[in-house]
Design a protein around this motif. Structure first.
Motif, PDB file in Angstrom:
ATOM      1  N   LYS A  31       0.829  -1.208   0.000  1.00 54.61           N
ATOM      2  CA  LYS A  31       0.000   0.000   0.000  1.00 54.61           C
ATOM      3  C   LYS A  31       0.862   1.256   0.000  1.00 54.61           C
ATOM      4  CE  LYS A  31      -4.196  -1.642   2.232  1.00 54.61           C
ATOM      5  NZ  LYS A  31      -5.076  -1.508   3.397  1.00 54.61           N
ATOM      6  N   LYS A  32       1.918   1.262   0.797  1.00 51.65           N
ATOM      7  CA  LYS A  32       2.807   2.413   0.862  1.00 51.65           C
ATOM      8  C   LYS A  32       3.474   2.654  -0.484  1.00 51.65           C
ATOM      9  CE  LYS A  32       6.815   4.168   3.365  1.00 51.65           C
ATOM     10  NZ  LYS A  32       7.838   3.864   4.371  1.00 51.65           N
ATOM     11  N   LEU A  33       3.918   1.593  -1.135  1.00 50.91           N
ATOM     12  CA  LEU A  33       4.552   1.710  -2.444  1.00 50.91           C
ATOM     13  C   LEU A  33       3.562   2.229  -3.481  1.00 50.91           C
ATOM     14  CD1 LEU A  33       7.129   1.178  -4.097  1.00 50.91           C
ATOM     15  CD2 LEU A  33       6.249  -1.107  -4.527  1.00 50.91           C
ATOM     16  N   ARG A  34       2.318   1.750  -3.432  1.00 51.82           N
ATOM     17  CA  ARG A  34       1.296   2.211  -4.381  1.00 51.82           C
ATOM     18  C   ARG A  34       0.989   3.686  -4.177  1.00 51.82           C
ATOM     19  NH1 ARG A  34      -3.868  -0.392  -3.234  1.00 51.82           N
ATOM     20  NH2 ARG A  34      -4.240   1.491  -2.044  1.00 51.82           N
ATOM     21  N   ARG A  35       0.858   4.124  -2.916  1.00 51.02           N
ATOM     22  CA  ARG A  35       0.590   5.545  -2.640  1.00 51.02           C
ATOM     23  C   ARG A  35       1.750   6.422  -3.103  1.00 51.02           C
ATOM     24  NH1 ARG A  35      -1.447   4.157   3.132  1.00 51.02           N
ATOM     25  NH2 ARG A  35      -3.603   3.581   2.696  1.00 51.02           N
ATOM     26  N   GLN A  36       2.963   5.966  -2.879  1.00 49.39           N
ATOM     27  CA  GLN A  36       4.140   6.720  -3.306  1.00 49.39           C
ATOM     28  C   GLN A  36       4.170   6.834  -4.832  1.00 49.39           C
ATOM     29  OE1 GLN A  36       7.808   4.923  -2.139  1.00 49.39           O
ATOM     30  NE2 GLN A  36       9.049   6.644  -2.823  1.00 49.39           N
ATOM     31  N   ARG A  37       3.879   5.752  -5.527  1.00 53.06           N
ATOM     32  CA  ARG A  37       3.861   5.764  -6.989  1.00 53.06           C
ATOM     33  C   ARG A  37       2.772   6.705  -7.506  1.00 53.06           C
ATOM     34  NH1 ARG A  37       2.402   0.485  -8.558  1.00 53.06           N
ATOM     35  NH2 ARG A  37       4.097  -0.147  -7.211  1.00 53.06           N
TER      36      ARG A  37
END
Length: 102
Positions: A57-63
């Protein structure tokens, strides 16, 4: 890191269970494979998937934030991308009034 050690340890135990199943006089190789998959690989894969959810989730939000910033920079860089009528002048009539011919 600690989670990886637990997963490796659990897979080792499941592998030993599978070897014991395969070498037992009443065990089979197919039973050993099923034992390793159902007691070892399945639970470890499920555990790693569930515990990896916050990182995904953190990686998706950052992207998504990076894509939004890139899009915003691209919109700001275009010369005609400004909003219309931002010059401070009042808007004139866009359509001329219709008159009857005399």
């Amino acid at each position: 890191m600690f989670l990886i050690l637990i997963a490796i340890g659990w897979l080792y135990v499941a592998l030993l269970m599978a070897v014991a199943e395969a070498t037992s006089p009443i065990g089979t190789v197919l039973g050993a494979i099923i034992t390793f998959l159902l007691y070892g690989v399945g639970p470890v894969a499920l555990l790693l998937y569930i515990l990896g959810t916050p990182a995904r989730k953190k990686l998706r939000r950052q992207r998504e934030a990076e894509e939004q910033a890139t899009w915003q920079l691209a919109q700001d860089a275009q010369p005609g991308s400004a909003q219309p009528d931002t010059g401070g002048q009042s808007a004139a009539d866009a359509v001329a009034p219709v008159r009857k011919e005399p």
